[in-house]
Design a protein around this motif. Structure first.
Motif, PDB file in Angstrom:
ATOM      1  N   GLN A 521      52.451  38.425  51.279  1.00 51.88           N
ATOM      2  CA  GLN A 521      51.312  38.577  50.295  1.00 51.88           C
ATOM      3  C   GLN A 521      50.125  37.933  50.945  1.00 51.88           C
ATOM      4  OE1 GLN A 521      51.462  39.673  45.964  1.00 51.88           O
ATOM      5  NE2 GLN A 521      50.185  39.040  45.750  1.00 51.88           N
ATOM      6  N   ASP A 522      48.617  38.252  50.971  1.00 57.40           N
ATOM      7  CA  ASP A 522      47.733  38.248  51.273  1.00 57.40           C
ATOM      8  C   ASP A 522      47.795  36.932  52.388  1.00 57.40           C
ATOM      9  OD1 ASP A 522      46.053  39.809  49.526  1.00 57.40           O
ATOM     10  OD2 ASP A 522      46.883  38.260  47.721  1.00 57.40           O
ATOM     11  N   ASP A 734      43.011  33.877  40.244  1.00 54.41           N
ATOM     12  CA  ASP A 734      44.636  33.414  39.991  1.00 54.41           C
ATOM     13  C   ASP A 734      45.256  34.690  39.644  1.00 54.41           C
ATOM     14  OD1 ASP A 734      43.305  32.806  37.334  1.00 54.41           O
ATOM     15  OD2 ASP A 734      44.742  31.552  36.726  1.00 54.41           O
ATOM     16  N   ARG A 736      46.981  37.604  39.083  1.00 52.65           N
ATOM     17  CA  ARG A 736      47.736  38.360  40.626  1.00 52.65           C
ATOM     18  C   ARG A 736      47.172  39.941  40.031  1.00 52.65           C
ATOM     19  NH1 ARG A 736      49.946  35.451  44.109  1.00 52.65           N
ATOM     20  NH2 ARG A 736      49.998  33.722  43.891  1.00 52.65           N
ATOM     21  N   ASP A 737      47.397  40.248  38.655  1.00 57.53           N
ATOM     22  CA  ASP A 737      47.618  41.522  37.939  1.00 57.53           C
ATOM     23  C   ASP A 737      45.691  41.518  38.754  1.00 57.53           C
ATOM     24  OD1 ASP A 737      49.882  41.413  38.003  1.00 57.53           O
ATOM     25  OD2 ASP A 737      49.664  41.479  35.706  1.00 57.53           O
ATOM     26  N   THR A 740      44.154  42.338  41.949  1.00 59.47           N
ATOM     27  CA  THR A 740      44.861  43.807  42.167  1.00 59.47           C
ATOM     28  C   THR A 740      43.212  44.556  41.888  1.00 59.47           C
ATOM     29  OG1 THR A 740      47.140  43.131  42.356  1.00 59.47           O
ATOM     30  CG2 THR A 740      46.802  45.547  42.755  1.00 59.47           C
ATOM     31  N   THR A 754      41.542  38.074  49.189  1.00 59.30           N
ATOM     32  CA  THR A 754      42.182  36.937  48.028  1.00 59.30           C
ATOM     33  C   THR A 754      42.985  36.132  47.945  1.00 59.30           C
ATOM     34  OG1 THR A 754      42.675  38.953  47.081  1.00 59.30           O
ATOM     35  CG2 THR A 754      43.502  37.424  45.843  1.00 59.30           C
ATOM     36  N   PRO A 756      44.769  32.608  45.352  1.00 53.98           N
ATOM     37  CA  PRO A 756      45.045  33.134  43.682  1.00 53.98           C
ATOM     38  C   PRO A 756      44.949  31.108  43.379  1.00 53.98           C
ATOM     39  CG  PRO A 756      46.969  32.424  45.090  1.00 53.98           C
ATOM     40  CD  PRO A 756      46.041  32.835  46.304  1.00 53.98           C
TER      41      PRO A 756
END
Length: 846
Positions: A521-522, A734, A736-737, A740, A754, A756
């Protein structure tokens, strides 16, 4: 990297003055010293230039005025002189006429020639005066009458000379001569009257101008007097301000000196050349010097913080955004007697009019090191004195439970089992304490290698599968296709994942399921362990990774150190770990590590048959991180242009063999369709071919080929490709939702990266230079402001930053940011519009 339109340099603040939102101290800008709380500004040259222009201008105007008055006086004098000369000439002309007339009449009456002697001289005088009179007045009437008068007198004289005296007397008696003489006198008297009037008028004008000049002279005197008074007042005010500034500066210097001398840390100030300029009393006490002994000494006499060659600023690591490593721990300072003093050194910058000074704060860490040695000795003692007897106890209890000393009764067997279980728990606690101490102090060495995180997850699951199956718990391993390569210590990562898995086994119900999953992820590799337990209480989540932290409902018998050890191991790998609720309920712990990236190298295609040219360019492009693909046919170039992955740059060597050179020139002049791939030309006779090519090229390389020109062409080709793909946007968020959702909102605006947390953002900034940064301030591992010194592009210009946070933002950050928007008050379409405005080079409305 090229500067995107939104990323060009903006004339606003530098990163140096930015502080976190709670900062309240503001330093004076470079070159503006602080005195008594006020900022002394340099004198403005505008006032002095204006005064330097105004005063000469007034004098010039007055000089021109006086010149005009002088011209008027000269004109009045000329008029007076002319009038006087006219009067004099008229009188002399009249006298000459009378003298001639008297000589004529005396001759006729007496018939004696002696009376005729003055006639001709008087006539000559009259003619001369008449010419002058004509010149002065321009009056021709008098000349005609005078001529008639002399004609009349000459006729009378002619009659007398002929003996016709009666006839001559009759002519005199008839009054013609008298009438002519009267007419002459009237004409001259009229001219004299006009001259008198002109003289009077000129005199009147002169008197009026004199009075006007007198009034203006007094006005100028008044203006000069007022200006002198104002100048004296301004001078007095400046002297008073200078005095007040000097007093304030002396007061501020006294205060600063008192602050420096009262602090317990040693403070040393170095000038731009690296010499000691000032030190406080604590520095003298720490190093054993007397006041004045350290001044003008080089930094190397007390500290080794600027090794190597170059200027002092280069050696100490001064950059545009501050000092590269402001904190230097565990250093050694040299005292006057040669002894070495362990210190921690904190470096800062102090801009002054004579340059950038470096301030070093030295803290004596002798006591801290002594405490650390005591702690290390204590841990070593615990390691030896606890592990050894506990091993014996566990072994003995195991033998008793196995019946080596005879069969134990049921109650005794249970007690031995309880004792063995608690002994094992105690040795686990000892091992955890020792491991945590080593990790925290950096004493535990990590054996870094490229490993597959999916294999770490599989090995961890296999190690704990028996313990889970004893309670009917199933462990499921889920992994993405392909390896997730990270750089890490395999055993330590298995230990971290094992702690999380052991924690999940303790807190999940019997017969449930635990999932250990890996995914990408990312640009990071994630390992997540999720259970079906009750999860972590909300009030406990903010300290779940603290040492000895256990939830009130935790009845699993843990030591409270497992998660702290996980945090330290993951932190040692520059990764991050966090807790989140599992999708179906329960707890989920996620470990995120940076993936090992295989960076694709730029492909450069060269059409050439010259081995020397190929070897020369190959060495140059490989030194710049690219790879050269030489080809010898036009068909190969066209095939590469039509491929899915065309080269980053086409190079054409025009110095081919004669039989092929014409074909290549004809093909190039047709402007072949090579897509968006930039092109460059290599040629011996560069000037002859430049005008013949119809398309744009990014470089012309004359032989021998210049390495800087090749590097410039590579940079231009990369810049064109980057600009074609839109701006690179770094979103530091930070949640995550929300990240997205923002990724979906920014679709089509450019390439979105992105991060976090701060660690991920720093890693991405090392790999890419974004054109725009969307920055949240509240991050898991620090404040987003810490990234600002790193948000500088390749040209040294600040990268535009959009602050997207729910926290209050300081004025310094508002001045630095391109826009400031508040979460929950700004919609994502509005945020997208702001980003688009920055990318287009417009000023956003935030």
């Amino acid at each position: 990297m090229a500067v995107w339109p939104g990323g060009r340099c903006r004339a606003r603040n530098t990163v140096d003055n930015l502080r976190p939102p709670d900062a309240s101290v503001r330093s004076a800008p470079a070159g503006e010293p602080m005195t008594g709380g006020a900022t002394l500004r340099p004198p403005s040259p505008v006032q002095f230039v204006a005064l330097a222009i105004l005063v000469p201008a007034i004098l010039v105007v007055f000089a021109l005025f006086l010149g005009g008055e002088y011209s008027r006086v000269q004109e009045a004098r000329r008029v007076a002189r002319t009038s006087a000369e006219v009067t004099k000439t008229a009188l002399e002309l009249r006298a000459a006429l009378r003298q001639a007339e008297t000589a004529q009449r005396g001759y006729v009456l007496t018939r004696n020639p002696r009376f005729l002697a003055p006639y001709r001289p008087a006539q000559r005088i009259a003619e001369a005066r008449l010419a002058r009179y004509r010149t002065l007045t321009g009056d021709a009437a008098v000349e005609e009458v005078v001529a008639a008068k002399f004609a009349e007198m000459d006729q009378v004289l002619s009659l007398g000379s002929a003996g016709r005296w009666d006839r001559a007397a009759t002519r005199i008696a008839d009054g013609e001569g008298l009438a002519l003489m009267g007419r002459i006198e009237r004409l001259m008297q009229a001219q004299i009257d006009r001259s008198d009037r002109q003289t009077k008028e000129a005199g009147d004008r002169f008197e009026a101008r004199s009075r006007s000049v007198q009034r203006r002279a007094w006005a100028l005197v008044a203006i000069i007097t007022v200006a002198l008074v104002l100048g004296l007042a301004v001078l007095w005010r400046l002297r008073a301000q200078r005095w007040a500034a000097a007093v304030a500066a002396q007061d501020a210097s006294t205060r600063h000196r008192a602050i420096l001398d009262s602090t317990s840390d040693a403070i040393v100030i170095f000038n731009p050349s690296g010499s000691i300029e000032q030190a406080n009393a604590a520095a003298f006490r720490l190093l054993g010097y007397r006041p004045g002994e350290l001044e003008r000494r080089d930094v190397a006499c007390i500290l080794d913080i600027a090794p190597g060659e170059g200027t002092f600023h280069e050696r100490v690591g001064v950059r545009e955004d501050g000092i590269a490593a402001p904190m230097r721990v565990d250093r050694t300072a040299r005292a006057s007697d040669g002894r070495e003093v362990p210190v921690d050194v904190s470096l800062g910058l102090m801009p002054l009019p004579d340059g950038l000074h470096v301030v070093a704060s030295l803290r004596d860490v002798s006591e801290r090191q002594a405490v650390e040695r005591m702690k290390s000795d204590f841990i070593a003692t615990v390691s030896h004195e606890l592990r050894t007897p506990l091993t014996s106890v566990i072994g003995a209890l195991g033998l008793l439970r196995a019946g080596s000393a005879g069969e134990l009764p049921g109650p005794a067997h249970n007690l031995v089992a309880i004792a063995e279980n608690n002994a094992r728990r105690l040795i686990r606690l000892t091992n955890d304490i020792l491991d945590l101490d080593k990790l925290s102090s950096g004493a535990m060495q990590l054996e870094m290698a490229e490993i597959d995180l999916a294999e770490v997850a599989a090995d961890t699951a296999e190690s704990y599968r028996a313990a889970a199956e004893a309670r009917g718990i199933r462990i499921a391993v889920e992994a993405d296709d392909g390896p997730l390569t990270v750089s890490g210590d395999r055993q330590r990562l298995i230990q971290a994942a094992g702690n999380l898995l052991s924690n999940a086994i303790r807190h999940t119900p019997d017969g449930s399921r635990i999932t250990i999953a890996t995914r990408s992820q990312d640009g990071r590799a994630l390992l997540a362990i999720s259970d079906e337990g009750a999860g972590v209480p909300m009030e406990f989540r903010d300290r779940i990774f603290d040492r000895f932290a256990q939830a009130p409902s935790d009845q699993g018998g843990g030591t409270g150190l497992g998660l702290a050890i996980v945090r330290e191991i993951v932190g040692g790998h520059d990764g991050s770990v966090w807790y989140e609720e599992a999708p179906g309920g329960g707890a989920s712990f996620v470990i995120a590590l940076d993936r090992v990236r295989r960076v694709a190298r730029d492909r450069i295609m060269l059409l050439s048959e010259d081995a020397k040219t190929i070897a020369r360019i190959a060495a140059m492009v490989e030194a710049d991180g690219a790879v050269l693909e030489p080809v010898s046919t036009i068909a190969a170039v066209e095939a590469a242009a039509r491929s899915a992955t065309p080269p980053a740059l086409f190079l054409f060597d025009l110095d081919l063999a004669a039989e092929r050179h014409a074909d290549l020139r004809t093909w190039l002049e047709r402007d072949p369709d090579l897509g968006e791939v930039p092109r460059a030309i290599v040629s011996q006779a560069l000037a002859q071919c430049e005008a013949a090519l119809p398309f744009d090229v990014v470089g012309w390389f004359a032989k021998p080929i210049d390495e800087a020109a090749v590097r410039s062409a590579l940079h231009e080709s990369r810049t064109r490709r980057q600009r074609a793909g839109g701006p690179v946007i770094l979103n530091v968020e930070d949640d995550r939702d929300l990240g997205t959702v923002m990724a979906a909102a920014m679709a089509g605006e450019g390439e979105l990266l992105t991060a976090p947390d701060l660690a991920t953002a720093r890693r991405l900034l090392k790999e890419r230079t974004p054109d725009i940064v969307i920055l949240d301030l509240a991050l898991p591992d620090g404040n987003g402001i810490e990234l600002l010194p790193h948000l500088i592009d390749a040209d040294g210009c600040p990268i535009p930053v959009v602050v997207h946070s729910a926290q209050a933002v300081s004025q310094a950050l508002v001045d630095r940011a391109a826009a400031v928007v508040t979460k929950s008050r700004t919609t994502l379409p509005d945020l997208r519009s702001i980003v688009r405005a920055i990318a287009d080079g417009r000023t956003p409305e935030s």
